[in-house]
Design an enzyme around this catalytic site. Structure first.
Site, PDB file in Angstrom:
ATOM      1  CG  ASP A   1      -1.751   1.172   0.983  1.00 11.40           C
ATOM      2  OD1 ASP A   1      -2.784   1.050   0.398  1.00 11.40           O
ATOM      3  OD2 ASP A   1      -1.140   2.261   1.624  1.00 11.40           O
TER       4      ASP A   1
ATOM      5  CD  GLU B   1      -1.833   6.188   2.979  1.00 10.99           C
ATOM      6  OE1 GLU B   1      -2.778   7.028   2.515  1.00 10.99           O
ATOM      7  OE2 GLU B   1      -2.193   5.030   3.272  1.00 10.99           O
TER       8      GLU B   1
ATOM      9  CG  HIS C   1      -6.565   6.729   5.157  1.00  7.19           C
ATOM     10  ND1 HIS C   1      -6.999   6.232   3.708  1.00  7.19           N
ATOM     11  CD2 HIS C   1      -8.223   6.778   5.466  1.00  7.19           C
ATOM     12  CE1 HIS C   1      -8.430   6.452   3.191  1.00  7.19           C
ATOM     13  NE2 HIS C   1      -9.420   6.722   4.520  1.00  7.19           N
TER      14      HIS C   1
ATOM     15  CG  ASP D   1      -5.041   1.300   4.626  1.00  9.37           C
ATOM     16  OD1 ASP D   1      -5.427   1.784   5.578  1.00  9.37           O
ATOM     17  OD2 ASP D   1      -4.857   2.736   3.842  1.00  9.37           O
TER      18      ASP D   1
END
Length: 305
Positions: free
Chosen positions: A32, A34, A171, A176
């Site tokens: 994952d 961000e 998040h 995640d």
């Protein structure tokens, strides 16, 4: 940054671990990231994490903040709580990318809504003229839609709550990625007849092609601002199951993927995130609020029939 240690014995139960290793005997990596926004063309990665389950059922972690060299928009910080100060002393993606590739090796990769995460990584490697491996790539969002039907949402947060997952750092990349792996394993356990190769595979090494420059069709070029702001518009699309001349979508990103460039967004009729091949988009136009509501209602009536 790089951690090769046991992640924790309670991430997956015995049945989940058994199901995962049966499907992926060499192991699997959930990842994952961000970002500063939704478009690989305009935005930057600010956190990258991955959870590896190896052939022996042991967990290993990769986790790092990434310095994007640009300010993080306040509205984005409000979501993941990553600040400019936090990434200020972190390494850039150019500095950590090789470490990430060494961690993943040639194992299959997994992400929730995989076109988004892999779109960023692939576009970065393409733009930097760097190697990106042809790992098989799986999508937990795609598998969950097939295995856990009749849910009002298949977002990571909704699925985590629906499946009773313990609290996690939503998040944030590591939280995640861990939830993604757990959800994928739960789908395999709860729907044993589900073929992971059919319903979870996004694309495989056999379909991997070198990325080309992202060439926009002329009809889409005037709408780059709408894509960046996620403003709904109408597309005429050659293909798909929705039999309408125009379909309303809420765009989120342009993604350079191995199969070619795609427009990713939310289909406002089916309420599902979809990727539309740029080669099949024949026309694009703006839409007013009243017309948008009318087309959405018409499309949902067609689906019922």
């Amino acid at each position: 940054m790089l951690k090769t240690q046991s992640f924790g014995p309670n991430l997956l139960g015995p049945q989940e671990k058994k199901a995962l290793l049966k499907a992926f005997p060499e192991g699997l990596i959930a990842l994952d990231l961000e970002t500063t926004g939704l478009s690989p063309l305009l935005d930057h990665i600010i956190e990258l994490a991955a959870v590896k389950i190896d052939a022996h059922g042991q967990f290993h972690l990769f986790e790092t903040l990434v310095n994007p060299k640009v300010p993080i928009p306040p509205q984005v910080t409000a979501i993941h709580h990553i600040t400019d100060e936090m990434v200020g002393k972190a390494k850039t993606l150019e500095e950590v990318f090789d470490d990430f590739l060494a961690f993943t090796g040639d194992l299959p990769l997994l992400a929730h809504n995989a076109p988004f995460d892999l779109g960023f990584l692939m576009f970065f490697s393409h733009r930097q003229k760097r190697y990106f491996p042809g790992n098989d790539i799986y999508c937990s969002y795609r598998l969950a839609r097939k295995g856990l039907k009749n849910l009002e949402s298949h977002s990571l947060a909704f699925l985590a709550k629906h499946l009773g997952l313990p609290p996690f750092a939503h998040h944030r990349a590591l939280g995640d990625a861990s939830a993604c792996l757990k959800i994928f394993a739960e789908c395999l356990v709860k729907t044993p007849g589900l073929c992971v190769k059919t319903h979870g595979l996004l694309f495989s090494t056999s379909r991997y092609k070198s990325l080309r420059n992202l060439e926009l069709p002329p009809c889409l070029r005037p709408f780059l601002g709408e894509i960046a702001s996620q403003t709904p518009f109408l597309i005429s699309y050659k293909g798909g199951t929705l039999k309408m001349p125009e379909r309303p979508i809420k765009p989120s990103a342009l993604l350079p993927l191995p199969q070619g460039p795609f427009l990713h967004g939310l289909c406002l009729i089916s309420r599902q995130h979809k990727s539309f091949s740029l080669k099949k988009i024949e026309a694009v136009r703006a839409v007013g609020e009243e017309e948008l509501e009318r087309l959405i209602a018409k499309g949902r009536e067609l689906i019922k029939k």
